[in-house]
Design a protein around this motif. Structure first.
Motif, PDB file in Angstrom:
ATOM      1  N   VAL A  27      38.197  32.058  44.305  1.00 59.00           N
ATOM      2  CA  VAL A  27      37.914  33.039  43.248  1.00 59.00           C
ATOM      3  C   VAL A  27      37.246  34.275  43.844  1.00 59.00           C
ATOM      4  O   VAL A  27      37.586  35.408  43.501  1.00 59.00           O
ATOM      5  CB  VAL A  27      37.021  32.423  42.153  1.00 59.00           C
ATOM      6  CG1 VAL A  27      36.602  33.486  41.140  1.00 59.00           C
ATOM      7  CG2 VAL A  27      37.753  31.289  41.448  1.00 59.00           C
ATOM      8  N   GLN A  28      36.304  34.045  44.760  1.00 66.97           N
ATOM      9  CA  GLN A  28      35.608  35.170  45.388  1.00 66.97           C
ATOM     10  C   GLN A  28      36.585  36.051  46.169  1.00 66.97           C
ATOM     11  O   GLN A  28      36.511  37.282  46.112  1.00 66.97           O
ATOM     12  CB  GLN A  28      34.517  34.637  46.322  1.00 66.97           C
ATOM     13  CG  GLN A  28      33.723  35.739  47.006  1.00 66.97           C
ATOM     14  CD  GLN A  28      32.511  35.181  47.724  1.00 66.97           C
ATOM     15  OE1 GLN A  28      31.522  34.810  47.107  1.00 66.97           O
ATOM     16  NE2 GLN A  28      32.588  35.119  49.044  1.00 66.97           N
ATOM     17  N   ASN A  29      37.511  35.436  46.891  1.00 72.79           N
ATOM     18  CA  ASN A  29      38.510  36.199  47.646  1.00 72.79           C
ATOM     19  C   ASN A  29      39.438  36.968  46.714  1.00 72.79           C
ATOM     20  O   ASN A  29      39.872  38.083  47.027  1.00 72.79           O
ATOM     21  CB  ASN A  29      39.326  35.261  48.532  1.00 72.79           C
ATOM     22  CG  ASN A  29      38.514  34.709  49.688  1.00 72.79           C
ATOM     23  OD1 ASN A  29      37.528  35.317  50.101  1.00 72.79           O
ATOM     24  ND2 ASN A  29      38.914  33.556  50.200  1.00 72.79           N
ATOM     25  N   PHE A  30      39.745  36.367  45.560  1.00 78.27           N
ATOM     26  CA  PHE A  30      40.582  37.045  44.570  1.00 78.27           C
ATOM     27  C   PHE A  30      39.884  38.301  44.064  1.00 78.27           C
ATOM     28  O   PHE A  30      40.504  39.371  43.962  1.00 78.27           O
ATOM     29  CB  PHE A  30      40.874  36.090  43.405  1.00 78.27           C
ATOM     30  CG  PHE A  30      41.668  36.712  42.288  1.00 78.27           C
ATOM     31  CD1 PHE A  30      43.053  36.704  42.298  1.00 78.27           C
ATOM     32  CD2 PHE A  30      41.020  37.316  41.213  1.00 78.27           C
ATOM     33  CE1 PHE A  30      43.776  37.287  41.264  1.00 78.27           C
ATOM     34  CE2 PHE A  30      41.728  37.901  40.183  1.00 78.27           C
ATOM     35  CZ  PHE A  30      43.121  37.879  40.211  1.00 78.27           C
ATOM     36  N   ASN A  37      42.036  46.667  46.136  1.00 74.50           N
ATOM     37  CA  ASN A  37      43.215  47.354  45.600  1.00 74.50           C
ATOM     38  C   ASN A  37      42.867  48.380  44.529  1.00 74.50           C
ATOM     39  O   ASN A  37      43.741  48.892  43.834  1.00 74.50           O
ATOM     40  CB  ASN A  37      44.212  46.341  45.029  1.00 74.50           C
ATOM     41  CG  ASN A  37      44.844  45.488  46.112  1.00 74.50           C
ATOM     42  OD1 ASN A  37      45.040  45.948  47.225  1.00 74.50           O
ATOM     43  ND2 ASN A  37      45.166  44.246  45.785  1.00 74.50           N
ATOM     44  N   GLY A  38      41.569  48.653  44.382  1.00 72.22           N
ATOM     45  CA  GLY A  38      41.144  49.677  43.438  1.00 72.22           C
ATOM     46  C   GLY A  38      40.858  49.172  42.044  1.00 72.22           C
ATOM     47  O   GLY A  38      40.550  49.961  41.146  1.00 72.22           O
ATOM     48  N   GLY A  39      40.924  47.862  41.828  1.00 71.58           N
ATOM     49  CA  GLY A  39      40.661  47.303  40.503  1.00 71.58           C
ATOM     50  C   GLY A  39      39.240  46.774  40.402  1.00 71.58           C
ATOM     51  O   GLY A  39      38.409  46.989  41.288  1.00 71.58           O
ATOM     52  N   LEU A  65      45.331  31.653  39.989  1.00 71.02           N
ATOM     53  CA  LEU A  65      45.017  33.005  40.452  1.00 71.02           C
ATOM     54  C   LEU A  65      46.273  33.841  40.667  1.00 71.02           C
ATOM     55  O   LEU A  65      46.293  35.037  40.387  1.00 71.02           O
ATOM     56  CB  LEU A  65      44.195  32.941  41.741  1.00 71.02           C
ATOM     57  CG  LEU A  65      42.814  32.288  41.623  1.00 71.02           C
ATOM     58  CD1 LEU A  65      42.136  32.210  42.977  1.00 71.02           C
ATOM     59  CD2 LEU A  65      41.942  33.045  40.626  1.00 71.02           C
ATOM     60  N   ILE A  66      47.327  33.195  41.146  1.00 74.74           N
ATOM     61  CA  ILE A  66      48.593  33.905  41.333  1.00 74.74           C
ATOM     62  C   ILE A  66      49.137  34.387  39.996  1.00 74.74           C
ATOM     63  O   ILE A  66      49.651  35.505  39.877  1.00 74.74           O
ATOM     64  CB  ILE A  66      49.629  33.000  42.033  1.00 74.74           C
ATOM     65  CG1 ILE A  66      49.239  32.790  43.500  1.00 74.74           C
ATOM     66  CG2 ILE A  66      51.038  33.602  41.958  1.00 74.74           C
ATOM     67  CD1 ILE A  66      50.122  31.815  44.237  1.00 74.74           C
ATOM     68  N   ASN A  67      49.011  33.547  38.980  1.00 68.98           N
ATOM     69  CA  ASN A  67      49.490  33.935  37.646  1.00 68.98           C
ATOM     70  C   ASN A  67      48.690  35.107  37.076  1.00 68.98           C
ATOM     71  O   ASN A  67      49.226  35.930  36.328  1.00 68.98           O
ATOM     72  CB  ASN A  67      49.402  32.746  36.695  1.00 68.98           C
ATOM     73  CG  ASN A  67      50.468  31.699  36.967  1.00 68.98           C
ATOM     74  OD1 ASN A  67      51.545  32.033  37.458  1.00 68.98           O
ATOM     75  ND2 ASN A  67      50.180  30.444  36.667  1.00 68.98           N
ATOM     76  N   LEU A  68      47.404  35.190  37.436  1.00 70.40           N
ATOM     77  CA  LEU A  68      46.571  36.283  36.935  1.00 70.40           C
ATOM     78  C   LEU A  68      46.977  37.623  37.547  1.00 70.40           C
ATOM     79  O   LEU A  68      47.055  38.637  36.855  1.00 70.40           O
ATOM     80  CB  LEU A  68      45.096  36.021  37.262  1.00 70.40           C
ATOM     81  CG  LEU A  68      44.394  34.900  36.481  1.00 70.40           C
ATOM     82  CD1 LEU A  68      42.955  34.760  36.974  1.00 70.40           C
ATOM     83  CD2 LEU A  68      44.400  35.197  34.991  1.00 70.40           C
ATOM     84  N   LYS A  69      47.277  37.618  38.845  1.00 69.39           N
ATOM     85  CA  LYS A  69      47.567  38.873  39.541  1.00 69.39           C
ATOM     86  C   LYS A  69      48.449  38.567  40.751  1.00 69.39           C
ATOM     87  O   LYS A  69      47.973  38.499  41.886  1.00 69.39           O
ATOM     88  CB  LYS A  69      46.250  39.521  39.991  1.00 69.39           C
ATOM     89  CG  LYS A  69      46.321  41.022  40.152  1.00 69.39           C
ATOM     90  CD  LYS A  69      46.181  41.735  38.817  1.00 69.39           C
ATOM     91  CE  LYS A  69      46.061  43.240  39.020  1.00 69.39           C
ATOM     92  NZ  LYS A  69      45.900  43.961  37.752  1.00 69.39           N
ATOM     93  N   PRO A  70      49.737  38.402  40.544  1.00 76.15           N
ATOM     94  CA  PRO A  70      50.624  38.023  41.646  1.00 76.15           C
ATOM     95  C   PRO A  70      50.567  38.965  42.835  1.00 76.15           C
ATOM     96  O   PRO A  70      50.633  38.541  43.981  1.00 76.15           O
ATOM     97  CB  PRO A  70      52.016  38.053  40.990  1.00 76.15           C
ATOM     98  CG  PRO A  70      51.760  37.885  39.535  1.00 76.15           C
ATOM     99  CD  PRO A  70      50.453  38.560  39.285  1.00 76.15           C
TER     100      PRO A  70
END
Length: 227
Positions: A27-30, A37-39, A65-70
């Motif tokens: 989660v921390q890496n996400f 990426n500017g978000g 996590l992939i589903n949240l932001k591929p």
């Protein structure tokens, strides 16, 4: 861990075992990737993410996590030279493809015990090459070296027999040669049969006027050819 500092409940959940350091790090890496990426990820969103990964395996957390932001996870293919003989390839594949590969590893396990993915790829590539080469060799003997004498057509469409002859002569790779360095492309992706002297300018369907070019060098040639 910064995640513990920004979401105090994380420490408690780690202590009680509903999440662990590994999944918390995911989660921390996400969040770090999103920031890069500017978000941004709000406190509320972080809490929701922590609650969503409770009692989940690292694999399930990764899918979530992939589903949240591929775009934060899926990366393009990457190839780099490790040694003069070894190349490292990095690519991401869908779940169903991995399942098919695992099934093939089981099927072929009697031939190659403990088959690795590399061994599987090598076996499948060799089998595919044998099939393709056999198909090309099934052409008439005359085509293995050159096209039949007087094989000249005014039509733009190149006959399949002539295409086979070009393919065999050029070895199935792009024949473009850099005029400055003399280095040949040799690419195998999206290779096309091309008229050296354009058909629109009187170029003929003859073996000596045909070559294999990859899509990139075909476009490069077209951009340089005067109209």
């Amino acid at each position: 861990m910064r995640l513990i500092e920004s979401v105090p409940d994380v420490a408690e959940k780690i202590e009680e075992g509903s999440i662990n350091l590994s999944t918390a790090s995911q989660v921390q890496n996400f969040i770090k990737s999103e920031r890069k990426n500017g978000g941004s990820v709000s406190y509320k969103q972080r809490v929701e993410m922590i609650n969503a990964i409770e009692n989940k395996s690292a694999r399930d957390v990764e899918k979530h996590l992939i589903n949240l932001k591929p775009e934060n996870v899926i990366r393009p293919e990457k190839i780099r030279m490790v040694t003069p003989e070894i190349i490292e390839m990095r690519l991401m594949i869908p779940d169903d493809l991995k399942e098919k590969m695992d099934k093939l590893r089981q099927i072929f396990s009697h031939r190659i015990p403990d088959m690795t993915y590399l061994a599987l790829m090598e076996y499948l590539v060799n089998q595919a090459l044998k099939k393709v080469e056999k198909k090309h060799k099934s052409s008439s003997p005359a085509l293995r070296l050159k096209a039949p004498e007087g094989h000249l057509l005014s039509k733009r469409n190149i006959p399949s027999t002539l295409r086979h002859a070009v393919w065999l002569r050029d070895g199935g790779v792009c024949s473009y040669q850099d005029p400055q360095t003399g280095r040949k492309c040799g690419g195998r992706n999206f290779v096309q049969v091309d008229h050296i002297h354009p058909w629109s300018k009187g170029g003929e369907n003859k073996l000596e006027n045909l070559q294999l070019l990859c899509a990139e060098h075909n476009r490069h040639k077209n951009n340089r050819t005067p109209s």
